[in-house]
Scaffold this active site. Structure first.
Site, PDB file in Angstrom:
ATOM      1  N   ASN A  34      -3.818  -0.932  -3.056  1.00  0.00           N
ATOM      2  CA  ASN A  34      -4.943   0.002  -3.167  1.00  0.00           C
ATOM      3  C   ASN A  34      -6.158  -0.668  -2.536  1.00  0.00           C
ATOM      4  OD1 ASN A  34      -6.348  -1.531  -5.279  1.00  0.00           O
ATOM      5  ND2 ASN A  34      -4.623  -0.874  -6.556  1.00  0.00           N
TER       6      ASN A  34
ATOM      7  N   ASP B  90       3.100  -2.827  -5.611  1.00  0.00           N
ATOM      8  CA  ASP B  90       1.980  -3.779  -5.562  1.00  0.00           C
ATOM      9  C   ASP B  90       2.120  -4.814  -6.678  1.00  0.00           C
ATOM     10  OD1 ASP B  90      -0.440  -4.853  -4.829  1.00  0.00           O
ATOM     11  OD2 ASP B  90      -1.667  -3.168  -5.499  1.00  0.00           O
TER      12      ASP B  90
ATOM     13  N   TYR C  91       0.583   7.483  -5.786  1.00  0.00           N
ATOM     14  CA  TYR C  91      -0.300   8.251  -4.902  1.00  0.00           C
ATOM     15  C   TYR C  91       0.201   9.669  -4.627  1.00  0.00           C
ATOM     16  CZ  TYR C  91      -3.584   4.416  -3.934  1.00  0.00           C
ATOM     17  OH  TYR C  91      -4.557   3.444  -4.038  1.00  0.00           O
TER      18      TYR C  91
ATOM     19  N   GLY D  50       3.447  -0.381  -9.666  1.00  0.00           N
ATOM     20  CA  GLY D  50       4.461  -0.084  -8.652  1.00  0.00           C
ATOM     21  C   GLY D  50       4.818  -1.291  -7.802  1.00  0.00           C
TER      22      GLY D  50
HETATM   23  P1  ADP Z   1       1.654   4.214  -3.900  1.00  0.00           P
HETATM   24  O1  ADP Z   1       0.471   3.934  -4.780  1.00  0.00           O
HETATM   25  O2  ADP Z   1       1.385   3.932  -2.428  1.00  0.00           O
HETATM   26  O3  ADP Z   1       2.255   5.554  -4.146  1.00  0.00           O
HETATM   27  P2  ADP Z   1       3.743   2.899  -5.520  1.00  0.00           P
HETATM   28  O4  ADP Z   1       3.983   1.444  -5.661  1.00  0.00           O
HETATM   29  O5  ADP Z   1       3.313   3.667  -6.718  1.00  0.00           O
HETATM   30  O6  ADP Z   1       2.718   3.067  -4.293  1.00  0.00           O
HETATM   31  O7  ADP Z   1       5.059   3.585  -4.964  1.00  0.00           O
HETATM   32  C1  ADP Z   1       5.513   3.476  -3.637  1.00  0.00           C
HETATM   33  C2  ADP Z   1       7.037   3.384  -3.652  1.00  0.00           C
HETATM   34  O8  ADP Z   1       7.414   2.039  -3.938  1.00  0.00           O
HETATM   35  C3  ADP Z   1       7.725   4.253  -4.697  1.00  0.00           C
HETATM   36  O9  ADP Z   1       8.870   4.855  -4.095  1.00  0.00           O
HETATM   37  C4  ADP Z   1       8.172   3.220  -5.748  1.00  0.00           C
HETATM   38  O10 ADP Z   1       9.343   3.646  -6.433  1.00  0.00           O
HETATM   39  C5  ADP Z   1       8.490   2.054  -4.852  1.00  0.00           C
HETATM   40  N1  ADP Z   1       8.625   0.730  -5.476  1.00  0.00           N
HETATM   41  C6  ADP Z   1       8.209   0.290  -6.682  1.00  0.00           C
HETATM   42  N2  ADP Z   1       8.573  -1.000  -6.869  1.00  0.00           N
HETATM   43  C7  ADP Z   1       9.251  -1.381  -5.745  1.00  0.00           C
HETATM   44  C8  ADP Z   1       9.921  -2.561  -5.318  1.00  0.00           C
HETATM   45  N3  ADP Z   1       9.937  -3.656  -6.076  1.00  0.00           N
HETATM   46  N4  ADP Z   1      10.524  -2.564  -4.096  1.00  0.00           N
HETATM   47  C9  ADP Z   1      10.499  -1.474  -3.310  1.00  0.00           C
HETATM   48  N5  ADP Z   1       9.895  -0.337  -3.645  1.00  0.00           N
HETATM   49  C10 ADP Z   1       9.283  -0.280  -4.850  1.00  0.00           C
END
Ligand code: ADP
Length: 190
Positions: free
Chosen positions: A35, A45, A136, A43
């Site tokens: 972010n 991040d 998001y 998530g």
């Molecule tokens: P944003 O805020 O950009 O939407 P998120 O982290 O909430 O980012 O989600 C983006 C994608 O990353 C989602 O599909 C989520 O399921 C996925 N995600 C979460 N943890 C991991 C991980 N360890 N490796 C790969 N993808 C992940």
């Protein structure tokens, strides 16, 4: 169980889709869906900062002190800390507001700026998560074709990156990217 995996040759490079956890990747760079504050979050991040250790956050703090918040669609780079990847490229995808607020262009920019940042740092391989489709709220079915088309167009004209991987966390997201790739492959200009 073998991971679900799909590989395609694009020009001189390989495009790979797989389901899994991006923190295990061994490509030169992995991309973080960060972010604007760069101070970590939930998530992917949160997962990257947890696995990579405190050094990544310290570098993010330095970047933020120098240049402030990271605008949507831009990217910055830190080391990979304790990760196997050498670098983490932090980019900010758009928050979904219904699709009429420039979301598609901003999502495209997040992918493109990350690819350019990888090239500028001599990376020959990079792994993306599905940017913006978690918290998001960007619909996966709309985000997947933009992500893939941006990467494929880049690989068609730039051979410095030899492998781009998409590591999709859940089966629905993998299915959306798989479907989007099938549709793109039907096009005459693929
Ligand atoms: P944003 O805020 O950009 O939407 P998120 O982290 O909430 O980012 O989600 C983006 C994608 O990353 C989602 O599909 C989520 O399921 C996925 N995600 C979460 N943890 C991991 C991980 N360890 N490796 C790969 N993808 C992940």
């Amino acid at each position: 169980m073998r991971p679900i995996l799909k590989k395609r040759q694009i020009n001189k490079s390989t495009l790979t889709l797989l389901q899994g956890d991006i923190t295990n990747e061994t490509t030169d760079a992995i991309v973080n869906a960060a972010n604007s504050s760069l101070m970590g979050g939930g998530g992917v991040d949160g997962a990257i900062h947890r696995a990579g250790g405190g050094a990544i956050l310290e570098e993010c703090k330095d970047i933020r002190a120098k240049q402030g918040n990271l605008p949507t669609g831009k990217a910055v780079i830190t080391t990979g800390g304790n990760l196997k990847a050498k670098y983490v490229i932090h980019t900010v995808g758009p928050i979904w507001h219904g699709g009429n607020q420039g979301e598609a262009e901003l999502l495209k920019s997040a992918y493109l700026e990350s690819l350019k940042m990888a090239v500028a740092n001599n990376c020959s391989s990079i792994t993306f998560p599905s940017i913006s489709t978690g918290v998001y709220g960007y619909p996966k079915e709309k985000a997947a074709p933009i992500a893939l088309e941006t990467v494929i167009d880049f690989l068609k004209t730039d051979v410095r990156i030899k492998e781009v991987r998409f590591v999709l966390f859940d089966s629905q997201t993998f299915a959306a990217y798989n479907q989007a790739l099938l549709i793109l492959e039907e096009r005459d200009d693929f």
